[in-house]
Write a protein that holds these residues in place. Structure first.
Motif, PDB file in Angstrom:
ATOM      1  N   ALA A 178       0.813  -1.217   0.000  1.00 41.02           N
ATOM      2  CA  ALA A 178       0.000   0.000   0.000  1.00 41.02           C
ATOM      3  C   ALA A 178       0.847   1.267   0.000  1.00 41.02           C
ATOM      4  O   ALA A 178       0.310   2.373  -0.141  1.00 41.02           O
ATOM      5  N   ALA A 179       2.164   1.115   0.150  1.00 45.55           N
ATOM      6  CA  ALA A 179       3.043   2.283   0.234  1.00 45.55           C
ATOM      7  C   ALA A 179       3.585   2.656  -1.139  1.00 45.55           C
ATOM      8  O   ALA A 179       3.700   1.817  -2.038  1.00 45.55           O
ATOM      9  N   LYS A 180       3.943   3.923  -1.283  1.00 43.86           N
ATOM     10  CA  LYS A 180       4.490   4.432  -2.541  1.00 43.86           C
ATOM     11  C   LYS A 180       5.963   4.797  -2.383  1.00 43.86           C
ATOM     12  O   LYS A 180       6.436   5.098  -1.283  1.00 43.86           O
ATOM     13  N   LEU A 181       6.646   4.768  -3.506  1.00 45.20           N
ATOM     14  CA  LEU A 181       8.041   5.192  -3.579  1.00 45.20           C
ATOM     15  C   LEU A 181       8.098   6.541  -4.282  1.00 45.20           C
ATOM     16  O   LEU A 181       7.600   6.682  -5.403  1.00 45.20           O
ATOM     17  N   ALA A 182       8.699   7.517  -3.630  1.00 42.01           N
ATOM     18  CA  ALA A 182       8.880   8.837  -4.242  1.00 42.01           C
ATOM     19  C   ALA A 182      10.243   8.891  -4.916  1.00 42.01           C
ATOM     20  O   ALA A 182      11.266   8.640  -4.276  1.00 42.01           O
ATOM     21  N   ALA A 198       0.197  -1.835 -11.973  1.00 39.61           N
ATOM     22  CA  ALA A 198      -0.136  -1.641 -10.559  1.00 39.61           C
ATOM     23  C   ALA A 198       1.097  -1.205  -9.771  1.00 39.61           C
ATOM     24  O   ALA A 198       1.014  -0.346  -8.880  1.00 39.61           O
ATOM     25  N   GLU A 199       2.244  -1.793 -10.098  1.00 44.00           N
ATOM     26  CA  GLU A 199       3.485  -1.395  -9.434  1.00 44.00           C
ATOM     27  C   GLU A 199       3.921  -0.002  -9.883  1.00 44.00           C
ATOM     28  O   GLU A 199       4.406   0.798  -9.081  1.00 44.00           O
ATOM     29  N   ARG A 200       3.742   0.288 -11.164  1.00 46.08           N
ATOM     30  CA  ARG A 200       4.105   1.615 -11.671  1.00 46.08           C
ATOM     31  C   ARG A 200       3.309   2.701 -10.965  1.00 46.08           C
ATOM     32  O   ARG A 200       3.828   3.794 -10.706  1.00 46.08           O
ATOM     33  N   ALA A 201       2.056   2.406 -10.628  1.00 47.15           N
ATOM     34  CA  ALA A 201       1.211   3.391  -9.954  1.00 47.15           C
ATOM     35  C   ALA A 201       1.715   3.712  -8.554  1.00 47.15           C
ATOM     36  O   ALA A 201       1.325   4.736  -7.970  1.00 47.15           O
ATOM     37  N   ARG A 202       2.578   2.863  -8.017  1.00 44.63           N
ATOM     38  CA  ARG A 202       3.137   3.098  -6.683  1.00 44.63           C
ATOM     39  C   ARG A 202       4.366   4.003  -6.721  1.00 44.63           C
ATOM     40  O   ARG A 202       4.899   4.363  -5.666  1.00 44.63           O
ATOM     41  N   VAL A 203       4.816   4.381  -7.914  1.00 44.67           N
ATOM     42  CA  VAL A 203       5.970   5.272  -8.053  1.00 44.67           C
ATOM     43  C   VAL A 203       5.468   6.673  -8.381  1.00 44.67           C
ATOM     44  O   VAL A 203       4.786   6.881  -9.389  1.00 44.67           O
ATOM     45  N   VAL A 204       5.793   7.626  -7.516  1.00 39.88           N
ATOM     46  CA  VAL A 204       5.413   9.018  -7.760  1.00 39.88           C
ATOM     47  C   VAL A 204       6.688   9.824  -7.948  1.00 39.88           C
ATOM     48  O   VAL A 204       7.689   9.598  -7.268  1.00 39.88           O
ATOM     49  N   VAL A 244       0.364  15.455  -1.581  1.00 38.02           N
ATOM     50  CA  VAL A 244      -0.610  14.757  -2.422  1.00 38.02           C
ATOM     51  C   VAL A 244      -0.670  13.264  -2.094  1.00 38.02           C
ATOM     52  O   VAL A 244      -1.730  12.644  -2.162  1.00 38.02           O
ATOM     53  N   HIS A 245       0.489  12.700  -1.709  1.00 38.71           N
ATOM     54  CA  HIS A 245       0.589  11.261  -1.460  1.00 38.71           C
ATOM     55  C   HIS A 245       1.052  11.038  -0.015  1.00 38.71           C
ATOM     56  O   HIS A 245       2.252  11.003   0.264  1.00 38.71           O
ATOM     57  N   SER A 246       0.109  10.857   0.873  1.00 37.87           N
ATOM     58  CA  SER A 246       0.452  10.670   2.283  1.00 37.87           C
ATOM     59  C   SER A 246       1.017   9.287   2.562  1.00 37.87           C
ATOM     60  O   SER A 246       1.524   9.031   3.661  1.00 37.87           O
ATOM     61  N   ASP A 247       0.946   8.392   1.568  1.00 36.73           N
ATOM     62  CA  ASP A 247       1.370   7.006   1.756  1.00 36.73           C
ATOM     63  C   ASP A 247       2.780   6.734   1.226  1.00 36.73           C
ATOM     64  O   ASP A 247       3.152   5.584   0.998  1.00 36.73           O
ATOM     65  N   ILE A 248       3.587   7.773   1.019  1.00 37.36           N
ATOM     66  CA  ILE A 248       4.977   7.578   0.598  1.00 37.36           C
ATOM     67  C   ILE A 248       5.746   6.907   1.733  1.00 37.36           C
ATOM     68  O   ILE A 248       5.735   7.370   2.871  1.00 37.36           O
ATOM     69  N   GLY A 249       6.430   5.801   1.387  1.00 34.76           N
ATOM     70  CA  GLY A 249       7.151   5.045   2.401  1.00 34.76           C
ATOM     71  C   GLY A 249       8.656   5.135   2.297  1.00 34.76           C
ATOM     72  O   GLY A 249       9.376   4.754   3.226  1.00 34.76           O
ATOM     73  N   ALA A 250       9.163   5.636   1.167  1.00 36.59           N
ATOM     74  CA  ALA A 250      10.608   5.767   0.976  1.00 36.59           C
ATOM     75  C   ALA A 250      10.857   6.748  -0.155  1.00 36.59           C
ATOM     76  O   ALA A 250       9.964   7.023  -0.976  1.00 36.59           O
ATOM     77  N   ILE A 251      12.082   7.263  -0.198  1.00 32.69           N
ATOM     78  CA  ILE A 251      12.462   8.262  -1.201  1.00 32.69           C
ATOM     79  C   ILE A 251      13.715   7.785  -1.919  1.00 32.69           C
ATOM     80  O   ILE A 251      14.674   7.332  -1.279  1.00 32.69           O
ATOM     81  N   LEU A 252      13.700   7.893  -3.236  1.00 34.11           N
ATOM     82  CA  LEU A 252      14.870   7.585  -4.057  1.00 34.11           C
ATOM     83  C   LEU A 252      15.286   8.854  -4.791  1.00 34.11           C
ATOM     84  O   LEU A 252      14.479   9.460  -5.506  1.00 34.11           O
ATOM     85  N   LEU A 253      16.530   9.258  -4.603  1.00 35.74           N
ATOM     86  CA  LEU A 253      17.060  10.452  -5.257  1.00 35.74           C
ATOM     87  C   LEU A 253      17.778  10.039  -6.535  1.00 35.74           C
ATOM     88  O   LEU A 253      18.755   9.301  -6.487  1.00 35.74           O
ATOM     89  N   LEU A 284      12.013   9.394   6.704  1.00 41.94           N
ATOM     90  CA  LEU A 284      11.830   8.245   5.819  1.00 41.94           C
ATOM     91  C   LEU A 284      13.180   7.690   5.362  1.00 41.94           C
ATOM     92  O   LEU A 284      14.188   8.405   5.358  1.00 41.94           O
ATOM     93  N   PRO A 285      13.206   6.419   4.940  1.00 44.05           N
ATOM     94  CA  PRO A 285      14.411   5.905   4.287  1.00 44.05           C
ATOM     95  C   PRO A 285      14.666   6.684   2.994  1.00 44.05           C
ATOM     96  O   PRO A 285      13.733   6.919   2.219  1.00 44.05           O
TER      97      PRO A 285
END
Length: 235
Positions: A121-125, A145-151, A191-200, A218-219
């Motif tokens: 249920a978590a998203k990756l920023a 479905a997995e792509r939708a989890r990437v913002v 916009v996305h309160s369900d972000i669980g991690a961040i990738l730079l 967050l990680p």
């Protein structure tokens, strides 16, 4: 025989288009250009003609130049290879196919792995240098479905963006980079309160990775995360 742990990690560098008699000042710790960023030795090769603006836009003609520079790094003893621009993921296949050492051109290679680390249920920023050039084809995720989890958020139009898109880039203060990256993260989290991690994605961003971890709680992953993991696998 020389053990892998005593051999260097090779870094492919963008061409800064500097005059022959000009030397860049040392970049801050966190930069792929600063040897003190890592606790292992590094060597580098500039990819002639790989200007930042062209790499960001995905010039396909640069693949052979990246592959040739990678071979030079291996000839100099590199045990693994990375790059100092996340958009060089477009040349991942060309470089990996040209050498017999691990190749990690971009932190974007981590996207599929990080999605599997998170709850479903978590998203990756993904925070990128320029969202207009960071398309779905760079994420390595085929399942819709997995792509939708990437913002994706970016810093295009910022001072950093303008400085780095110059043919000879200008330096940007670390405080300004932190402000721009933090603002991009904040916009996504609003916009996305369900972000669980961040990738730079951008290789300038590791300069502020600790600050973004502190601000968000967050990680946070970046290219140096991937380089350290890759070097550890052969050390």
């Amino acid at each position: 025989m020389t053990s892998p742990s005593t051999r260097p990690f090779g870094i492919l560098l963008l061409d800064r288009a500097l005059p022959p008699d000009v030397t860049l000042p040392m970049s801050p710790v966190g930069s792929m250009r600063n040897p003190a960023t890592f606790d292992f030795s590094t060597i580098s090769e500039t990819v002639v003609g790989a200007y930042g603006d062209d790499v960001v836009r995905g010039d396909p003609r640069l693949g052979p130049a990246y592959a040739a520079a990678a071979r030079r790094l291996v000839d100099r003893g590199a045990v693994a290879i990375g790059s100092n621009c996340g958009f060089t993921i477009r040349y991942q296949a060309a470089v990996a196919g040209s050498v017999k050492v691990p190749v990690v051109m971009s932190s974007l290679l981590l996207v599929p792995t990080l999605l599997r680390q998170l709850p479903t249920a978590a998203k990756l920023a993904v925070i990128t240098f320029d969202t207009t050039h960071c398309g779905e084809d760079l994420l390595g995720v085929d399942d819709p479905a997995e792509r939708a989890r990437v913002v994706i958020g970016g810093v295009e139009g910022s001072q950093l963006w303008h400085n780095e898109m110059r043919r000879t880039p200008l330096p940007t203060a670390v405080a300004d980079i932190e402000k721009e990256v933090a603002a991009s993260v904040a916009r996504l989290r609003a916009v996305h309160s369900d972000i669980g991690a961040i990738l730079l994605e951008c290789t300038v961003f590791p300069l502020v990775t600790p600050a973004i971890r502190r601000i968000t709680g967050l990680p946070v992953y970046d290219i140096t995360t991937l380089c350290r993991m890759t070097f550890a696998s052969v050390a």
